[in-house]
Design a protein around this motif. Structure first.
Motif, mmCIF file in Angstrom:
data_model
loop_
_atom_site.group_PDB
_atom_site.id
_atom_site.type_symbol
_atom_site.label_atom_id
_atom_site.label_comp_id
_atom_site.label_asym_id
_atom_site.label_seq_id
_atom_site.Cartn_x
_atom_site.Cartn_y
_atom_site.Cartn_z
ATOM 1 N N UNK A 87 11.158 4.465 -15.096
ATOM 2 C CA UNK A 87 10.059 4.780 -14.173
ATOM 3 C C UNK A 87 9.774 3.466 -13.363
ATOM 4 N N UNK A 88 9.922 2.219 -13.928
ATOM 5 C CA UNK A 88 9.873 1.170 -13.077
ATOM 6 C C UNK A 88 10.845 1.001 -12.036
ATOM 7 N N UNK A 89 11.981 1.800 -12.088
ATOM 8 C CA UNK A 89 13.067 1.929 -11.059
ATOM 9 C C UNK A 89 12.607 2.862 -9.940
ATOM 10 N N UNK A 90 12.070 4.049 -10.746
ATOM 11 C CA UNK A 90 11.414 5.124 -9.814
ATOM 12 C C UNK A 90 10.336 4.528 -8.784
ATOM 13 N N UNK A 91 9.468 3.853 -9.489
ATOM 14 C CA UNK A 91 8.184 3.230 -8.569
ATOM 15 C C UNK A 91 8.773 2.277 -7.397
ATOM 16 N N UNK A 92 9.831 1.564 -7.643
ATOM 17 C CA UNK A 92 10.774 0.850 -6.729
ATOM 18 C C UNK A 92 11.030 1.613 -5.497
ATOM 19 N N UNK A 93 11.895 2.454 -6.055
ATOM 20 C CA UNK A 93 12.486 3.558 -5.053
ATOM 21 C C UNK A 93 11.638 4.319 -4.361
ATOM 22 N N UNK A 94 10.518 4.992 -4.993
ATOM 23 C CA UNK A 94 9.683 5.859 -4.332
ATOM 24 C C UNK A 94 8.793 5.087 -3.240
ATOM 25 N N UNK A 95 8.659 3.723 -3.672
ATOM 26 C CA UNK A 95 7.961 3.100 -2.442
ATOM 27 C C UNK A 95 8.661 2.673 -1.312
ATOM 28 N N UNK A 128 15.844 -0.368 -7.078
ATOM 29 C CA UNK A 128 15.067 0.788 -7.854
ATOM 30 C C UNK A 128 15.884 1.510 -8.411
ATOM 31 N N UNK A 129 17.271 1.999 -7.721
ATOM 32 C CA UNK A 129 18.213 2.912 -8.253
ATOM 33 C C UNK A 129 19.098 2.322 -9.189
ATOM 34 N N UNK A 130 19.259 1.217 -9.181
ATOM 35 C CA UNK A 130 20.008 0.329 -10.020
ATOM 36 C C UNK A 130 19.320 0.349 -11.165
ATOM 37 N N UNK A 137 0.862 -1.141 0.053
ATOM 38 C CA UNK A 137 0.107 0.162 -0.018
ATOM 39 C C UNK A 137 0.781 1.273 -0.013
ATOM 40 N N UNK A 138 1.946 1.436 0.759
ATOM 41 C CA UNK A 138 2.819 2.167 0.876
ATOM 42 C C UNK A 138 3.578 2.344 -0.656
ATOM 43 N N UNK A 139 3.882 1.532 -1.068
ATOM 44 C CA UNK A 139 4.521 1.497 -2.389
ATOM 45 C C UNK A 139 3.412 2.273 -3.615
ATOM 46 N N UNK A 140 2.229 1.645 -3.690
ATOM 47 C CA UNK A 140 1.455 2.265 -4.406
ATOM 48 C C UNK A 140 1.106 3.714 -4.257
ATOM 49 N N UNK A 141 0.909 4.130 -2.985
ATOM 50 C CA UNK A 141 0.401 5.715 -2.798
ATOM 51 C C UNK A 141 1.611 6.445 -2.987
ATOM 52 N N UNK A 142 2.738 5.989 -2.528
ATOM 53 C CA UNK A 142 3.986 6.733 -2.639
ATOM 54 C C UNK A 142 4.313 7.059 -4.167
ATOM 55 N N UNK A 143 4.262 6.071 -5.047
ATOM 56 C CA UNK A 143 4.600 6.261 -6.579
ATOM 57 C C UNK A 143 3.278 6.908 -7.291
ATOM 58 N N UNK A 173 2.800 2.038 -12.127
ATOM 59 C CA UNK A 173 1.612 1.531 -11.480
ATOM 60 C C UNK A 173 1.647 0.208 -11.349
ATOM 61 N N UNK A 174 2.304 -0.652 -12.376
ATOM 62 C CA UNK A 174 2.649 -2.101 -12.311
ATOM 63 C C UNK A 174 3.599 -2.528 -11.390
ATOM 64 N N UNK A 175 4.622 -1.727 -11.416
ATOM 65 C CA UNK A 175 5.869 -2.407 -10.567
ATOM 66 C C UNK A 175 5.712 -1.728 -9.134
#
Length: 485
Positions: free
Chosen positions: A371-379, A342-344, A136-142, A320-322
């Motif tokens: 953006x997939x990496x950003x999704x991982x990092x932001x979450x 994510x940053x890698x 949930x944190x990952x989705x809202x953060x991203x 959104x998927x990641x």
């Protein structure tokens, strides 16, 4: 103290907060397709028209930490509803504007509502069951990144095929829907820091320091990096933020508990956040220009604004998927591993962009990877923060982390903008960014992502926020008095 929720109620809460974050991000990119037309639309100069974008950044930077602290003091649901008010009013003001001053006022009001995302993330800690917390944190953060990725093509399509005022009437309607959803679906959880006082001097000091710093960063290229105005703003920022830090260490109930912020996990996560924000925004500056530059240059792809936005849109979908997958990775390996991953991935995406920048398909693929990496990092960053701060500081700590990401995007915009403006070639009597300028911008984005990975690698290990112990989840380190040594 958390409030147990049913599965259906939890899904409604998460969906509402993600929708709120996405809408807030769309509002930030709302005027991007209109930049070239703003002077004519508002009967003003190009220089004054840039304030339509700058004012939102400045007001958001000032208000986000204040709103976060108020969320801890008076309740997060109450502050989420409060944030919706200036978003609605600001959108209506912008929709009715025919000159630059009311447009700037409206965009400033929209900036006041940007605290919705960190408030929403902090609220998840109170109401979402342990097993669903990380995803949930990952989705809202991203959602901020998702909204940014989807907002550009949506805004471009509306601006091209309808009156530009429709953009702002639409944003007002969306925010009204969000306010209704918050009212009916978000539970009213008791304030975690109830009884503490609001640090008004700290809010004023931080706000003044941030305005000086961000003005110098965002306007330095226009005013001249060595100009008296820019240097004076940087000097004022140093003095004001230094004085603010001294005050925060001495006051009993600070706006931001700097002792908590100085804990290695929190400090290094916030530093990494600055670099992640930089790396994310670098691609948003370079890729659309590559897509829109004329084919006659030999490296531009000749796409319209709308087509450019559509080529960029799959990046938002990928985020959104990641994001939920990032939550599962956090549960399995911890938020530190998710951040490093994510940053890698962001760095790999920049590597792909250097190899594939000659085609729109190649740029779309690179943006999807980045953006997939950003999704991982932001979450992962809010999970790292919330696993390291007391419950009474959740919203304030998340808001400060959001501020660090915003600072990174501002620095990224200034640095990449400087590179693109200095590395130019003459085409038909006009000076435009050269291919080597674009490649340098992409290389800088890649390098910044690598630096962020190095910082993330030395963050002290921490159990996933969904660890077995409720006490560890809610208060992983002993809470200390703000006035203590």
């Amino acid at each position: 103290m958390s409030v147990p929720q049913s599965t259906s109620r939890t899904s409604g809460v998460v969906a509402t907060l993600a929708f709120a974050g996405t809408t807030a991000a769309i509002m930030q990119t709302l005027v991007t397709p209109l930049i070239a037309e703003l002077p004519q639309m508002l009967h003003t100069t190009p220089s004054d028209a840039t304030w339509v974008i700058t004012v939102t950044l400045l007001v958001a930077a000032v208000c986000v930490p204040v709103v976060g602290r108020l969320g801890d003091l008076v309740g997060k649901r109450r502050m989420l509803l409060a944030c919706s008010v200036p978003l609605i009013i600001g959108s209506v003001v912008c929709a009715l504007s025919s000159s630059v001053v009311p447009m700037i006022v409206g965009r400033g009001l929209q900036g006041m509502g940007m605290g919705m995302v960190p408030l929403g993330i902090a609220l998840l800690r109170d109401v979402v069951p342990t097993e669903k917390l990380s995803s949930s944190i990952a989705l809202v953060s991203a959602s901020m990144g998702i909204g940014g990725g989807l907002g550009l093509p949506i805004a471009a399509a509306v601006a091209q095929y309808a009156n530009w005022r429709v953009l702002f009437w639409g944003s007002a309607a969306l925010t009204a829907v969000i306010a209704a959803l918050i009212w009916f679906l978000i539970p009213d959880v008791p304030a975690s820091a109830k009884g503490q006082r609001f640090d008004a001097p700290g809010a004023l000091g931080l706000g003044a320091g941030l305005v000086c710093l961000l003005l110098a960063i965002s306007k330095g290229a226009e005013w001249g990096w060595g100009s008296g105005t820019t240097l004076a703003l940087f000097a004022a920022a140093v003095v004001l933020l230094g004085g603010w830090g001294v005050w925060e260490l001495r006051t009993v109930d600070p706006l931001v508990d700097l002792r908590t912020t100085a804990r290695p996990r929190v400090l290094l996560t916030n530093v990494a956040s600055v670099f992640v924000g930089f790396a994310m925004y670098a691609s948003m500056l370079v890729m659309p220009q590559l897509l829109q530059f004329p084919e006659a240059t030999g490296y531009g792809l000749g796409q319209s604004i709308l087509a450019s936005g559509l080529w960029m849109a799959p990046g938002g979908v990928m985020m959104m998927i990641i994001s939920p997958l990032g939550g599962k990775l956090t549960n399995a390996c911890g938020p530190k591993i998710t951040l490093i991953s994510g940053v890698v991935v962001i760095a790999v995406g920049y590597g792909l962009s250097l190899a594939l920048m000659g085609s729109a398909w190649g740029i779309m693929l690179a943006i999807m990877v980045i953006n997939g990496g950003v999704g991982l990092a932001y979450g992962s960053m809010p999970a790292l923060i919330m696993s390291s701060v007391p419950l009474s500081e959740t919203a304030a700590a998340n808001s400060f982390n959001t501020l660090m990401r915003s600072l990174g995007t501002s620095v990224g915009a200034a640095v990449i903008g400087l590179v693109l403006s200095q590395m130019t070639v003459d085409v038909a009597g006009h000076s435009i960014t050269s291919e080597s300028g674009f490649r340098t911008g992409l290389l800088i984005g890649c390098g910044v992502a690598v630096v962020s990975a190095a910082i993330a690698a030395v963050i002290p290990a921490v159990r996933s926020i969904t660890g077995d112990s409720t006490r560890d989840r809610m208060n992983p380190e002993p809470e200390k008095s703000s006035a203590g040594a």
